[in-house]
Design an enzyme around this catalytic site. Sequence first.
Site, short mmCIF file in Angstrom:
data_model
loop_
_atom_site.label_atom_id
_atom_site.label_comp_id
_atom_site.label_asym_id
_atom_site.label_seq_id
_atom_site.Cartn_x
_atom_site.Cartn_y
_atom_site.Cartn_z
N HIS A 167 -47.83 9.54 17.71
CA HIS A 167 -45.74 8.75 18.54
C HIS A 167 -45.70 9.36 19.50
O HIS A 167 -45.43 8.92 20.55
CB HIS A 167 -44.75 9.24 17.64
CG HIS A 167 -44.60 10.43 17.74
ND1 HIS A 167 -45.08 11.37 17.30
CD2 HIS A 167 -43.94 11.15 18.24
CE1 HIS A 167 -44.72 12.27 16.94
NE2 HIS A 167 -43.92 12.42 18.48
C1 UD1 Z 1 -38.51 13.25 20.05
C2 UD1 Z 1 -39.10 14.58 20.03
C3 UD1 Z 1 -40.96 15.05 19.81
C4 UD1 Z 1 -40.47 14.92 18.51
C5 UD1 Z 1 -40.58 13.07 17.74
C6 UD1 Z 1 -40.53 12.88 16.41
C7 UD1 Z 1 -38.90 14.98 22.57
C8 UD1 Z 1 -38.68 14.70 24.21
N1 UD1 Z 1 -39.39 14.25 22.09
O1 UD1 Z 1 -39.70 12.32 20.29
O2 UD1 Z 1 -41.40 16.58 20.23
O3 UD1 Z 1 -42.10 14.71 18.81
O4 UD1 Z 1 -38.76 13.06 18.45
O5 UD1 Z 1 -39.38 11.84 16.19
O6 UD1 Z 1 -37.18 15.26 22.66
N2 UD1 Z 1 -35.49 5.56 18.51
C9 UD1 Z 1 -34.98 4.11 17.50
N3 UD1 Z 1 -34.55 5.26 16.36
C10 UD1 Z 1 -34.24 6.54 16.30
C11 UD1 Z 1 -34.57 7.03 17.38
C12 UD1 Z 1 -35.27 7.16 18.18
O7 UD1 Z 1 -35.36 3.59 17.36
O8 UD1 Z 1 -33.46 7.69 15.17
C13 UD1 Z 1 -36.02 4.99 19.16
C14 UD1 Z 1 -35.85 4.85 20.84
O9 UD1 Z 1 -36.23 3.26 21.20
C15 UD1 Z 1 -36.02 5.81 21.47
C16 UD1 Z 1 -37.25 5.71 21.32
O10 UD1 Z 1 -37.63 5.85 19.90
O11 UD1 Z 1 -36.20 5.07 22.85
C17 UD1 Z 1 -38.43 7.46 21.17
O12 UD1 Z 1 -37.00 8.20 20.89
P1 UD1 Z 1 -37.20 9.94 21.37
O13 UD1 Z 1 -35.91 10.95 21.16
O14 UD1 Z 1 -36.66 9.95 22.96
O15 UD1 Z 1 -37.98 10.63 21.42
P2 UD1 Z 1 -39.20 10.43 20.24
O16 UD1 Z 1 -40.41 10.27 20.77
O17 UD1 Z 1 -38.77 9.78 18.80
#
Ligand code: UD1
Length: 370
Positions: free
Chosen positions: A208
């Site tokens: 991811h």
């Molecule tokens: C975040 C952390 C990363 C960690 C990962 C584990 C940061 C910078 N990154 O990355 O270090 O390894 O979590 O999962 O904090 N989304 C959903 N549902 C959710 C959460 C997110 O659909 O419950 C989608 C959203 O479209 C969002 C995207 O995933 O924009 C990314 O989520 P985000 O929290 O920004 O970062 P991760 O890639 O999950």
Amino acid sequence: MSLPVIDLVAGARPNFMKLAPVARALTDAGQLRFRIVHTGQHYDEAMAEVFFRELGIPKPDVNLEVGSGSHGAQTARIIERYEAHLLSNRPDATVVFGDVNSTAACALAAAKLLVPVAHVEAGLRSFDRTMPEEINRIVTDALADLLLVSEPSGVTNLRHEGIPESKIRLVGNVMIDTLMGQLEKARERGAARKLGLEGRRYGLVTMHRPSNVDDPAILGRMLVLLRELSGDLPLVFPVHPRTRQAALKAGLGELVAAGQAGLICVDPLPYLDLLSLAQGAALVLTDSGGLQEETSILRVPCLTMRENTERPITVEQGTSRLVGNDATIIRTAFHEALTGKWGHGAGIPLWDGKAAGRIAMELSSWLIRN
Ligand code: UD1
């Protein structure tokens, strides 16, 4: 005399596995009171709530419900909402975990209000500022008053950055507390059997990181490679929401769809299912930080699809090898792992299931002294 009160802050999936044993150890020690603050960075049932349930984390006292957004927007929202919470419910200290946006944002909000900050998993450095997590680590450690470190490289890095020795404690890896505490239950869960893989060798994939999924050309290459490799070994691939969205946007949806022959794509999994699959896997392909650590303790070969790692001990003494995202290198390593040409790793000092107890002790003596 009333006990000091601390906030334990979590926001994203990997935080929950780190917070759970610390909350338990603090309860057992009985010297501090804590409140659980969930920022809501992760909010889906599969990315957040199921972890609270499975790991026995008490219901959050506060949910800031920040949701998703660009780094700037999400970080700003966390700062704004956590600051408001601090102003009306000031704790004696804030404890943050890991390296996600919630970690850095809450450390910043607290430090500006002169609330002391402790950082669990301090000092790790990939020396790669293209990783958002690296920025979060640097910011958090610069602000923290107590730096609780999981492996010796973290101590070296903090010393190089001029952090005073008096703030640094090598306490070990709290993720491994969770792993050891849950392994039996994870085995009983039989996640491979449920996927029709009973008695068969299989691999586990997670991917991811922006460096692997945000560029459609790289993502396409990686997904095609996974499909190819799954011809030799069935691969279970729980697809992170970021990866699924990137694949759909790039027109690569069929490569992360359910129903493929060897590449078994599923939704994000609860902790126990992932651990169940990891402990029984012939190998793991991942760009996750946590899985590099978990496979090292489980003695499962780990092909780390990154150019660098902030967890060098997993390469030096564990089972992880950095393979980047080059198809030739990954293919070669994959076949080496499959044919047993892989180190078994050694035990890692202080990754012993007792890190949370040491953290609880350090937090108590830090706060009671101050
Ligand atoms: C975040 C952390 C990363 C960690 C990962 C584990 C940061 C910078 N990154 O990355 O270090 O390894 O979590 O999962 O904090 N989304 C959903 N549902 C959710 C959460 C997110 O659909 O419950 C989608 C959203 O479209 C969002 C995207 O995933 O924009 C990314 O989520 P985000 O929290 O920004 O970062 P991760 O890639 O999950």
